[in-house]
Enzyme design. Structure first.
Site, PDB file in Angstrom:
ATOM      1  N   ARG A 180      -7.221 105.505  40.402  1.00 41.33           N
ATOM      2  CA  ARG A 180      -6.623 105.884  39.522  1.00 41.33           C
ATOM      3  C   ARG A 180      -7.238 106.652  38.585  1.00 41.33           C
ATOM      4  O   ARG A 180      -7.258 107.357  37.861  1.00 41.33           O
ATOM      5  CB  ARG A 180      -6.034 104.830  38.749  1.00 41.33           C
ATOM      6  CG  ARG A 180      -5.136 104.169  39.528  1.00 41.33           C
ATOM      7  CD  ARG A 180      -3.785 103.087  38.607  1.00 41.33           C
ATOM      8  NE  ARG A 180      -3.225 102.299  38.807  1.00 41.33           N
ATOM      9  CZ  ARG A 180      -1.903 102.105  39.835  1.00 41.33           C
ATOM     10  NH1 ARG A 180      -2.129 103.362  39.663  1.00 41.33           N
ATOM     11  NH2 ARG A 180      -2.046 101.724  40.709  1.00 41.33           N
ATOM     12  N   GLN A 197      -0.850  88.810  39.670  1.00 42.39           N
ATOM     13  CA  GLN A 197      -0.889  88.401  40.828  1.00 42.39           C
ATOM     14  C   GLN A 197      -1.602  86.932  40.576  1.00 42.39           C
ATOM     15  O   GLN A 197      -0.970  86.420  40.965  1.00 42.39           O
ATOM     16  CB  GLN A 197      -2.402  89.013  40.783  1.00 42.39           C
ATOM     17  CG  GLN A 197      -2.343  90.893  41.006  1.00 42.39           C
ATOM     18  CD  GLN A 197      -3.409  91.878  41.070  1.00 42.39           C
ATOM     19  OE1 GLN A 197      -4.911  90.789  41.320  1.00 42.39           O
ATOM     20  NE2 GLN A 197      -3.072  92.655  41.267  1.00 42.39           N
ATOM     21  N   LYS A 246     -11.366  95.780  37.368  1.00 45.49           N
ATOM     22  CA  LYS A 246     -10.347  96.366  38.376  1.00 45.49           C
ATOM     23  C   LYS A 246     -11.309  97.234  39.237  1.00 45.49           C
ATOM     24  O   LYS A 246     -12.007  96.865  40.336  1.00 45.49           O
ATOM     25  CB  LYS A 246      -9.539  97.589  37.484  1.00 45.49           C
ATOM     26  CG  LYS A 246      -7.899  96.663  36.598  1.00 45.49           C
ATOM     27  CD  LYS A 246      -7.342  95.529  37.293  1.00 45.49           C
ATOM     28  CE  LYS A 246      -5.838  95.384  36.142  1.00 45.49           C
ATOM     29  NZ  LYS A 246      -5.121  94.698  37.037  1.00 45.49           N
ATOM     30  N   ASP A 304      -2.582  99.399  33.987  1.00 45.48           N
ATOM     31  CA  ASP A 304      -3.044 100.253  35.253  1.00 45.48           C
ATOM     32  C   ASP A 304      -3.157 102.031  34.512  1.00 45.48           C
ATOM     33  O   ASP A 304      -3.250 102.248  35.373  1.00 45.48           O
ATOM     34  CB  ASP A 304      -2.717 100.337  36.651  1.00 45.48           C
ATOM     35  CG  ASP A 304      -2.469  98.753  37.600  1.00 45.48           C
ATOM     36  OD1 ASP A 304      -3.470  98.410  36.752  1.00 45.48           O
ATOM     37  OD2 ASP A 304      -1.838  99.042  37.895  1.00 45.48           O
ATOM     38  N   SER A 323      -2.613  87.544  33.942  1.00 42.93           N
ATOM     39  CA  SER A 323      -2.533  88.428  35.925  1.00 42.93           C
ATOM     40  C   SER A 323      -1.343  87.818  35.856  1.00 42.93           C
ATOM     41  O   SER A 323      -1.202  86.985  36.762  1.00 42.93           O
ATOM     42  CB  SER A 323      -3.520  88.262  36.257  1.00 42.93           C
ATOM     43  OG  SER A 323      -3.510  88.383  37.261  1.00 42.93           O
ATOM     44  N   ARG A 354     -14.555  91.822  43.589  1.00 43.46           N
ATOM     45  CA  ARG A 354     -13.931  91.140  41.955  1.00 43.46           C
ATOM     46  C   ARG A 354     -13.738  89.453  42.325  1.00 43.46           C
ATOM     47  O   ARG A 354     -13.400  88.965  43.487  1.00 43.46           O
ATOM     48  CB  ARG A 354     -12.492  92.695  42.089  1.00 43.46           C
ATOM     49  CG  ARG A 354     -13.011  93.368  42.363  1.00 43.46           C
ATOM     50  CD  ARG A 354     -11.576  94.280  42.417  1.00 43.46           C
ATOM     51  NE  ARG A 354     -10.309  93.933  41.582  1.00 43.46           N
ATOM     52  CZ  ARG A 354      -9.175  94.811  41.791  1.00 43.46           C
ATOM     53  NH1 ARG A 354      -8.875  95.480  42.808  1.00 43.46           N
ATOM     54  NH2 ARG A 354      -8.616  93.853  40.987  1.00 43.46           N
ATOM     55  N   LYS A 397       3.727  99.618  44.213  1.00 42.13           N
ATOM     56  CA  LYS A 397       3.378  99.388  45.008  1.00 42.13           C
ATOM     57  C   LYS A 397       3.542  97.337  44.804  1.00 42.13           C
ATOM     58  O   LYS A 397       3.604  96.800  45.009  1.00 42.13           O
ATOM     59  CB  LYS A 397       1.948  99.635  44.248  1.00 42.13           C
ATOM     60  CG  LYS A 397       1.125  98.838  45.294  1.00 42.13           C
ATOM     61  CD  LYS A 397      -0.638  99.841  44.597  1.00 42.13           C
ATOM     62  CE  LYS A 397      -1.621  99.673  43.908  1.00 42.13           C
ATOM     63  NZ  LYS A 397      -2.002  98.574  43.480  1.00 42.13           N
ATOM     64  N   SER A 398       3.461  96.905  43.598  1.00 40.37           N
ATOM     65  CA  SER A 398       3.992  96.112  42.874  1.00 40.37           C
ATOM     66  C   SER A 398       4.601  95.204  43.899  1.00 40.37           C
ATOM     67  O   SER A 398       4.752  94.175  44.484  1.00 40.37           O
ATOM     68  CB  SER A 398       3.851  95.671  42.168  1.00 40.37           C
ATOM     69  OG  SER A 398       3.289  95.681  41.034  1.00 40.37           O
ATOM     70  N   ARG A 449     -13.463 100.506  34.939  1.00 41.06           N
ATOM     71  CA  ARG A 449     -12.662 101.707  34.172  1.00 41.06           C
ATOM     72  C   ARG A 449     -12.728 101.943  33.054  1.00 41.06           C
ATOM     73  O   ARG A 449     -12.527 102.548  32.907  1.00 41.06           O
ATOM     74  CB  ARG A 449     -11.006 101.562  34.205  1.00 41.06           C
ATOM     75  CG  ARG A 449     -10.268 101.406  36.099  1.00 41.06           C
ATOM     76  CD  ARG A 449      -8.914 101.280  35.884  1.00 41.06           C
ATOM     77  NE  ARG A 449      -8.749 101.054  37.948  1.00 41.06           N
ATOM     78  CZ  ARG A 449      -7.492 100.803  38.355  1.00 41.06           C
ATOM     79  NH1 ARG A 449      -6.527  99.667  37.247  1.00 41.06           N
ATOM     80  NH2 ARG A 449      -7.599 101.364  39.417  1.00 41.06           N
TER      81      ARG A 449
HETATM   82  C1  S3P Z   1      -0.469  93.757  39.897  1.00 41.44           C
HETATM   83  C2  S3P Z   1       0.058  93.487  38.632  1.00 41.44           C
HETATM   84  C3  S3P Z   1      -2.094  93.994  37.978  1.00 41.44           C
HETATM   85  C4  S3P Z   1      -1.979  95.474  38.434  1.00 41.44           C
HETATM   86  C5  S3P Z   1      -1.998  95.319  39.100  1.00 41.44           C
HETATM   87  C6  S3P Z   1      -1.141  95.586  40.063  1.00 41.44           C
HETATM   88  C7  S3P Z   1       0.835  92.937  40.703  1.00 41.44           C
HETATM   89  O1  S3P Z   1      -3.300  93.273  38.771  1.00 41.44           O
HETATM   90  O2  S3P Z   1      -3.374  95.868  37.741  1.00 41.44           O
HETATM   91  O3  S3P Z   1      -2.207  97.350  39.482  1.00 41.44           O
HETATM   92  O4  S3P Z   1       1.155  93.791  41.566  1.00 41.44           O
HETATM   93  O5  S3P Z   1       1.071  91.366  40.544  1.00 41.44           O
HETATM   94  P1  S3P Z   1      -3.023  91.924  37.552  1.00 41.44           P
HETATM   95  O6  S3P Z   1      -1.882  90.715  37.733  1.00 41.44           O
HETATM   96  O7  S3P Z   1      -4.481  91.259  38.360  1.00 41.44           O
HETATM   97  O8  S3P Z   1      -4.037  92.495  35.782  1.00 41.44           O
END
Ligand code: S3P
Length: 452
Positions: A407, A181, A359, A332, A179, A135, A34-35, A363
């Site tokens: 999840r 993200q 999340k 995750d 993070s 969020r 996914k990432s 969770r």
């Molecule tokens: C992700 C980073 C993670 C993860 C998410 C996908 C990404 O989040 O939980 O499912 O693709 O960069 P965080 O970076 O906010 O922890």
């Protein structure tokens, strides 16, 4: 009940259940990561020329990002070929869309695209579903404001509008939350900023953005910080050049069939083509410490990422202490680890989990309540979760609240496969956000589960 045929539709909605299944056996390909899928679409849309992506995860979250790219970039096409779907993206320059970008349930999509919109110097509004609206977005909006962007948010939550800033400035910033993200959003914005942006990452988290930026021709440097982390430097004013991406399988999705094999007597399952980037494999490291019979086979490199086939056989497991330092590499996977731990002998203590509270659901709370309902034994604090294992099957026989969290839904269905009585979940629809073929894959291995 027919254990070889999916009982539910491919994209399960409504309630679903899973019941005790014979040994799970066989091999299956992991769905695309996914990432990496989000990043392939976003970087492809920013790059000059045509980017071609194979193996893209066609799950709801990623398709939201694809829809957003269609609104921002010149062209995003999906072709059917003999080898499967081929996504072709003609990138740059971006335009300011009139309508809001709707990212559904996807935190990754929303946060990464905010950074990319800033760097591409266009204006865009963002919105999402009720979960995404709850969020925290301030963690991304704050550094973007430091770079000079104007944002319309209320309390760092969606909906939010970003106003194009033509003289975006580079920043020096230390990540206060580990993070990927947030890190990725800053790096994508930095592409359009004047000067060199420096990000200090005190704890390493997934580095797919850095790897993919390099593959698209960007120059960035990574230097160890002398501790657990590193400094990343990237100069603004760089343009990206299209390239081909093959998306490897998702270790976070592969975790479900492999965990099911570990706790279901007699099982022997292989998931092929899984990304084994060391910043994503904390779950597998923990399973090994618990005594799991789990092996990385046929290790290779694909599209600049390490990949392997992962084989798991039913194992006698024992509880372990999972250090906080491992959290970013398995962030995750804690819900499914908790299910595995509930079947192990002894206690598993997981530390450093504060991010799990924000999340798709809280969770820690979702897992604790779910385990209590099916005869497990869990306790928690603000940033920890303790699971006392039963050393075998759980009672089952309950309806689990998923809180619209994919999840949580998949984790408790896995518990049902080994449970004394079936486990039912209140809503399976969110599973399609990350793993649309979950039911088909699990039933192909012999699992008895489906939409009820
Ligand atoms: C992700 C980073 C993670 C993860 C998410 C996908 C990404 O989040 O939980 O499912 O693709 O960069 P965080 O970076 O906010 O922890």
């Amino acid at each position: 009940m027919n254990a070889t045929k999916a009982r539910g539709p491919r994209r399960g909605g409504g309630k679903a259940d899973a019941r005790q299944s014979g040994p799970l056996t066989g091999a299956a390909a992991a769905p695309g990561d996914k990432s990496i899928s989000h990043r392939a679409l976003i970087l492809g849309a920013l790059a000059r020329g045509e980017t071609r992506v194979r193996g893209l995860l066609e799950a709801d979250d990623v398709l939201r990002t694809a829809a957003a790219m269609r609104m921002l970039a010149p062209e995003v096409e999906r072709d059917r070929t003999r080898e499967g779907a081929l996504w072709r993206i003609a990138g740059a320059p971006w335009r300011s869309p009139e309508k809001s970008l709707y990212l559904g349930n996807s935190g990754t999509g929303a946060r990464l695209i905010m950074g990319a919109v800033a760097g591409a110097k266009v204006s865009a509004a963002f919105d999402g579903d009720a979960s995404l609206r709850s969020r925290p977005m301030g963690r991304v909006l704050e550094p973007l404001r430091m770079m000079g962007l104007e944002t319309s948010d209320q309390n760092g939550r969606l909906p939010v509008a970003l106003e194009a800033c033509q003289d975006l400035k580079a920043i020096t910033v230390k990540l206060t939350t580990p993070s990927a993200q947030v890190k990725s959003a800053i790096l994508l914005a930095a592409l359009g900023a004047q000067g060199v942006t420096r990000v200090h990452e005190p704890e390493l988290c997934r580095d797919h953005t850095e790897r993919m930026l390099a593959a698209f021709g960007a120059e960035l440097s990574m230097t160890p910080d002398g501790g657990q982390g590193r400094f990343i430097e990237i100069a603004g004013g760089q343009s990206l050049t299209a390239c081909d991406v093959i998306v490897p399988g998702d270790p976070s999705s592969a975790a479900f069939p492999l965990a099911a094999a570990l706790i279901t007597p007699g099982s022997d399952v292989t998931v092929r083509g899984v990304l084994v980037n060391p910043l994503r494999t904390g779950f597998y490291e923990t399973l090994r410490e618990m005594g799991a019979d789990i092996a990385f086979e046929n290790e290779r490199e694909e599209s600049g990422e390490p990949v392997a086939d992962i084989r798991a056989r039913h194992s006698v497991l024992h509880g372990v202490e999972v250090p906080a330092s491992r959290a970013p590499s398995m962030i995750d996977e804690y819900p499914i680890l908790a299910i595995v731990a509930a079947h192990a002998h002894g206690e598993t203590m997981m530390h450093g989990l504060e991010e799990l509270r924000v999340k798709e659901s809280d969770r820690i709370a979702s897992v604790e309540a779910g385990l209590a309902a099916i005869g497990g034994d869990a306790a928690s604090g603000p940033d920890w979760l303790r699971v006392r294992g039963k050393g075998g099957a759980l009672k089952g026989g309950a309806l689990i609240k998923t809180h619209h969290d994919h999840r949580i839904a998949m984790s408790f269905l896995v518990a049902g496969l080994a449970g004394e009585k079936p486990v039912e979940i209140d809503d399976a629809s969110m599973i399609a956000t990350s793993f649309p073929d979950f039911f088909a894959l699990m039933t192909s291995l012999g699992g008895d589960l489906g939409v009820s």
